[in-house]
Motif scaffolding. Sequence first.
Motif, PDB file in Angstrom:
ATOM      1  N   UNK A 109      -3.248  10.015  -0.025  1.00 15.39           N
ATOM      2  CA  UNK A 109      -3.063  11.302   0.641  1.00 15.39           C
ATOM      3  C   UNK A 109      -3.102  11.167   2.168  1.00 15.39           C
ATOM      4  N   UNK A 110      -3.977  10.333   2.691  1.00 15.43           N
ATOM      5  CA  UNK A 110      -4.113  10.221   4.144  1.00 15.43           C
ATOM      6  C   UNK A 110      -2.890   9.531   4.756  1.00 15.43           C
ATOM      7  N   UNK A 111      -2.364   8.532   4.085  1.00 15.09           N
ATOM      8  CA  UNK A 111      -1.108   7.926   4.556  1.00 15.09           C
ATOM      9  C   UNK A 111      -0.039   8.991   4.703  1.00 15.09           C
ATOM     10  N   UNK A 112       0.034   9.866   3.717  1.00 14.76           N
ATOM     11  CA  UNK A 112       1.055  10.907   3.727  1.00 14.76           C
ATOM     12  C   UNK A 112       0.812  11.893   4.857  1.00 14.76           C
ATOM     13  N   UNK A 113      -0.442  12.238   5.110  1.00 11.62           N
ATOM     14  CA  UNK A 113      -0.757  13.255   6.112  1.00 11.62           C
ATOM     15  C   UNK A 113      -0.766  12.721   7.538  1.00 11.62           C
ATOM     16  N   UNK A 114      -1.263  11.500   7.728  1.00 17.29           N
ATOM     17  CA  UNK A 114      -1.435  10.965   9.076  1.00 17.29           C
ATOM     18  C   UNK A 114      -0.507   9.800   9.396  1.00 17.29           C
ATOM     19  N   UNK A 115       0.190   9.295   8.386  1.00  7.86           N
ATOM     20  CA  UNK A 115       1.013   8.107   8.600  1.00  7.86           C
ATOM     21  C   UNK A 115       0.196   6.845   8.427  1.00  7.86           C
ATOM     22  N   UNK A 116       0.863   5.720   8.372  1.00  6.59           N
ATOM     23  CA  UNK A 116       0.181   4.445   8.171  1.00  6.59           C
ATOM     24  C   UNK A 116       0.266   3.979   6.731  1.00  6.59           C
ATOM     25  N   UNK A 117      -0.359   2.845   6.469  1.00  2.00           N
ATOM     26  CA  UNK A 117      -0.307   2.239   5.128  1.00  2.00           C
ATOM     27  C   UNK A 117      -1.686   1.841   4.617  1.00  2.00           C
ATOM     28  N   UNK A 118      -2.746   2.275   5.299  1.00  4.36           N
ATOM     29  CA  UNK A 118      -4.083   1.856   4.895  1.00  4.36           C
ATOM     30  C   UNK A 118      -4.486   2.310   3.513  1.00  4.36           C
ATOM     31  N   UNK A 119      -4.122   3.539   3.153  1.00  4.66           N
ATOM     32  CA  UNK A 119      -4.462   4.040   1.809  1.00  4.66           C
ATOM     33  C   UNK A 119      -3.767   3.198   0.748  1.00  4.66           C
ATOM     34  N   UNK A 120      -2.480   2.933   0.963  1.00  9.34           N
ATOM     35  CA  UNK A 120      -1.691   2.151   0.008  1.00  9.34           C
ATOM     36  C   UNK A 120      -2.191   0.718  -0.084  1.00  9.34           C
ATOM     37  N   UNK A 121      -2.370   0.082   1.060  1.00 12.07           N
ATOM     38  CA  UNK A 121      -2.766  -1.321   1.042  1.00 12.07           C
ATOM     39  C   UNK A 121      -4.162  -1.519   0.459  1.00 12.07           C
ATOM     40  N   UNK A 122      -5.073  -0.592   0.788  1.00 12.54           N
ATOM     41  CA  UNK A 122      -6.435  -0.711   0.248  1.00 12.54           C
ATOM     42  C   UNK A 122      -6.442  -0.478  -1.260  1.00 12.54           C
ATOM     43  N   UNK A 123      -5.660   0.506  -1.714  1.00  8.20           N
ATOM     44  CA  UNK A 123      -5.588   0.769  -3.155  1.00  8.20           C
ATOM     45  C   UNK A 123      -4.979  -0.415  -3.886  1.00  8.20           C
ATOM     46  N   UNK A 124      -3.943  -1.017  -3.318  1.00 14.49           N
ATOM     47  CA  UNK A 124      -3.353  -2.198  -3.938  1.00 14.49           C
ATOM     48  C   UNK A 124      -4.373  -3.331  -3.996  1.00 14.49           C
ATOM     49  N   UNK A 125      -5.115  -3.521  -2.889  1.00  9.41           N
ATOM     50  CA  UNK A 125      -6.115  -4.590  -2.869  1.00  9.41           C
ATOM     51  C   UNK A 125      -7.210  -4.342  -3.903  1.00  9.41           C
ATOM     52  N   UNK A 126      -7.597  -3.071  -4.070  1.00 10.54           N
ATOM     53  CA  UNK A 126      -8.604  -2.737  -5.090  1.00 10.54           C
ATOM     54  C   UNK A 126      -8.068  -3.019  -6.489  1.00 10.54           C
ATOM     55  N   UNK A 127      -6.778  -2.750  -6.689  1.00 15.99           N
ATOM     56  CA  UNK A 127      -6.162  -3.062  -7.987  1.00 15.99           C
ATOM     57  C   UNK A 127      -6.107  -4.573  -8.201  1.00 15.99           C
ATOM     58  N   UNK A 128      -5.875  -5.321  -7.127  1.00 17.90           N
ATOM     59  CA  UNK A 128      -5.896  -6.783  -7.216  1.00 17.90           C
ATOM     60  C   UNK A 128      -7.306  -7.265  -7.576  1.00 17.90           C
ATOM     61  N   UNK A 129      -8.317  -6.589  -7.016  1.00 17.70           N
ATOM     62  CA  UNK A 129      -9.702  -6.933  -7.365  1.00 17.70           C
ATOM     63  C   UNK A 129      -9.981  -6.614  -8.828  1.00 17.70           C
ATOM     64  N   UNK A 130      -9.372  -5.556  -9.342  1.00 16.36           N
ATOM     65  CA  UNK A 130      -9.499  -5.230 -10.767  1.00 16.36           C
ATOM     66  C   UNK A 130      -8.935  -6.363 -11.625  1.00 16.36           C
ATOM     67  N   UNK A 131      -7.835  -6.950 -11.192  1.00 13.82           N
ATOM     68  CA  UNK A 131      -7.268  -8.098 -11.914  1.00 13.82           C
ATOM     69  C   UNK A 131      -8.276  -9.238 -12.009  1.00 13.82           C
ATOM     70  N   UNK A 132      -9.087  -9.357 -10.958  1.00 12.78           N
ATOM     71  CA  UNK A 132     -10.066 -10.446 -10.902  1.00 12.78           C
ATOM     72  C   UNK A 132     -11.418 -10.050 -11.500  1.00 12.78           C
ATOM     73  N   UNK A 133     -11.496  -8.823 -12.051  1.00  6.07           N
ATOM     74  CA  UNK A 133     -12.752  -8.357 -12.618  1.00  6.07           C
ATOM     75  C   UNK A 133     -13.791  -8.011 -11.573  1.00  6.07           C
ATOM     76  N   UNK A 134     -13.334  -7.659 -10.355  1.00  5.34           N
ATOM     77  CA  UNK A 134     -14.252  -7.387  -9.246  1.00  5.34           C
ATOM     78  C   UNK A 134     -13.997  -6.022  -8.623  1.00  5.34           C
TER      79      UNK A 134
END
Length: 260
Positions: A133-158
């Motif tokens: 939501x914040x990427x959409x409202x303020x611009x940037x890619x932090x929400x997307x990149x952090x969510x992707x990284x968290x999903x990558x951590x899920x792949x690793x069980x972390x």
Amino acid sequence: MSQKNSDGKRSARERLQEQRRQEEARGKVKRQLLVGGAVLGVLVIGGGIALWATTAAKHGKQQASGPLMAPQGAMGKDNLVIPVGTTPAKATLTVYEDFRCPGCGQFENGFRDTIHSLEGKGELKAEYHLVTLIDKNLGGTGSLNAANAAACAQDAGKFAEYHDLLYKNQPMETDDAFGKKSRLLDLSGQVAGLKTPAFEKCVNDGTHDSWVKKSQEAFGSSSYRATPTILLNGKSLYGDQNNPLTPDKLRKLVAEAQKG
């Protein structure tokens, strides 16, 4: 005045008139060329913008429609939910959040210990929906990149460890620090066993970007309009300012769910 002088003056006037006609003709041609050049310039510039917009739209469409790679263990409709905790728990905490959202940070940092304690006792399980939501409202890619990284951590069980770490290090809402993948990778070094070549590749490649975008689309199509949105067994808990949620109240509600 002699005829000869009269003819000379008339000839001079004629030459002057002819010269003026020629100059006017040259001026007209010059103006036509300038106007034509300007029109051509507008067409070229306009064509460039149209081409850029078309190319950008196609590129965006390709990114959005890329292969949807759900993280390991994701569940729910379209596999958009990351589960944490014991599956048989009678109380389910549903969390819609954005890693750039300050309200989400307040919730996570205020309720983290309580949630983990209840999860550890097998009384509560959590289901996380990651949005941008914040990427959409303020611009940037932090929400997307952090969510992707968290999903990558899920792949690793972390997932839980890395999720908590991101909120402990959450930047100001207007600071798109999580837009830098190097920052996300640096933080991952604080989670034991997470920063592996596979994790780094997953973060840098944006492996789960399309999955995150799908999660945001689902959130946008829902009746929820803000983050964090917190539900316990489907009932909203966090939006009532007159009756705010507290850790003690959450424990009480979870205990009641165990009975019922």
